[in-house]
Enzyme design. Structure first.
Site, PDB file in Angstrom:
ATOM      1  N   TYR A 112     -37.247  -7.404  25.376  1.00 48.22           N
ATOM      2  CA  TYR A 112     -36.257  -8.466  25.504  1.00 48.22           C
ATOM      3  C   TYR A 112     -36.913  -9.609  26.268  1.00 48.22           C
ATOM      4  O   TYR A 112     -36.970  -9.621  27.485  1.00 48.22           O
ATOM      5  CB  TYR A 112     -35.000  -7.971  26.224  1.00 48.22           C
ATOM      6  N   ASP A 156     -35.912  -8.654  20.697  1.00 45.95           N
ATOM      7  CA  ASP A 156     -35.433 -10.023  20.719  1.00 45.95           C
ATOM      8  C   ASP A 156     -36.501 -10.863  21.412  1.00 45.95           C
ATOM      9  O   ASP A 156     -36.619 -10.843  22.630  1.00 45.95           O
ATOM     10  CB  ASP A 156     -34.092 -10.078  21.468  1.00 45.95           C
TER      11      ASP A 156
END
Length: 268
Positions: A112, A156
């Site tokens: 992330y 992500d």
């Protein structure tokens, strides 16, 4: 070994479960699922995913030190051989932004990357993370080649690499996530002689998207005005084994359990 890997930013694990994540888990054929932005400590994560764990899934997580922020995890049908967290940078050791697990001769990682905001400390933090992570990726790829292992880093990445990865690219050229220096950073990771391949783009070279994130605001989802920021970057041998990539976009707005869609790749 053949393996199917899925990655999804859940935008808060407890909210995702309330909105319908568990039926998706029951139906997926993924062997490993990379989760981002769980926004939960280990106890909260285990409680939210209790039905899946009771059904046989294995859970490993890097919980965030900041309450209600970040958090990454791996869900897997087989227990991992080993788990590691962090990217070797002291600033981010407890950030809950990276975890990797070994499954046979394949390492699967959940990332992330910070989102950033131009002109703020958040963007400075993002750039520091990018600098540290580029070094970590180079070290990881070198070790994988030496040890005859494959690696896929999923998650992500909070950067749309090219104009094909962002519907409204013209109006986002000065915004974090589509800044020239961010896009160049990804380009360097994927350079011709670099060890990493953007697997979804390699399998879908001539299309816009497929987008994986849409704002909850306005009609972004209905108009497919999205961003492709959820990637699977694999070392070259594993990338060549990628057979199929699918971005699992919900059929309707009210069927979404996150603002991101799972991105699933089947490797031979």
């Amino acid at each position: 070994m053949p393996i199917t890997v899925s990655t999804v930013n859940v935008n808060g694990i407890r909210a995702a479960v309330r909105k319908g994540m568990l039926p998706w888990l029951e139906a997926t054929d993924a062997d490993v699922i990379c989760l981002q932005e769980t926004r939960a400590n280990d106890g909260e994560l285990t409680k939210a995913l209790a039905p899946a764990l009771d059904a046989g899934w294995h859970l490993a997580s890097a919980e965030p030190s900041a309450k209600g922020r970040n958090g990454v995890a791996l869900l897997s049908k087989a227990a991992p051989d080993a788990i590691r967290t962090g990217i070797g940078a002291a600033e981010f050791v407890d950030a809950g932004r990276y975890i990797e697990g070994d499954f046979g001769d394949i390492t699967v990682a959940s990332l992330y990357l910070p989102s950033g905001e131009v002109g703020t400390e958040r963007q400075d933090e993002k750039e520091r993370f990018m600098a540290a992570f580029a070094k970590y990726l180079a070290k990881t790829a070198k070790a994988a080649k030496s040890d005859d292992r494959d690696v896929v880093v999923c998650g992500d990445w909070n950067i749309a690499h090219t104009e094909a990865d962002l519907k409204a690219w013209k109006t986002n050229r000065k915004n974090s996530g589509f800044l020239p220096e961010e896009r160049e950073w990804v380009t360097r990771l994927l350079a011709e002689k670099a060890p990493w391949t953007d697997v979804v783009r390699a399998l879908h070279p001539d299309v816009d998207g497929p987008y994986s994130w849409w704002s909850y605001r306005g009609k972004a989802f209905d108009n497919d005005a999205g961003w492709r920021i959820d990637y699977q970057l694999a070392t070259s041998d594993l990338a060549e084994r990628a057979k199929e990539a699918n971005t699992e976009r919900a059929e309707a707005y009210d069927q979404r359990w996150s603002d991101h869609a799972p991105v699933t790749v089947r490797y031979r």
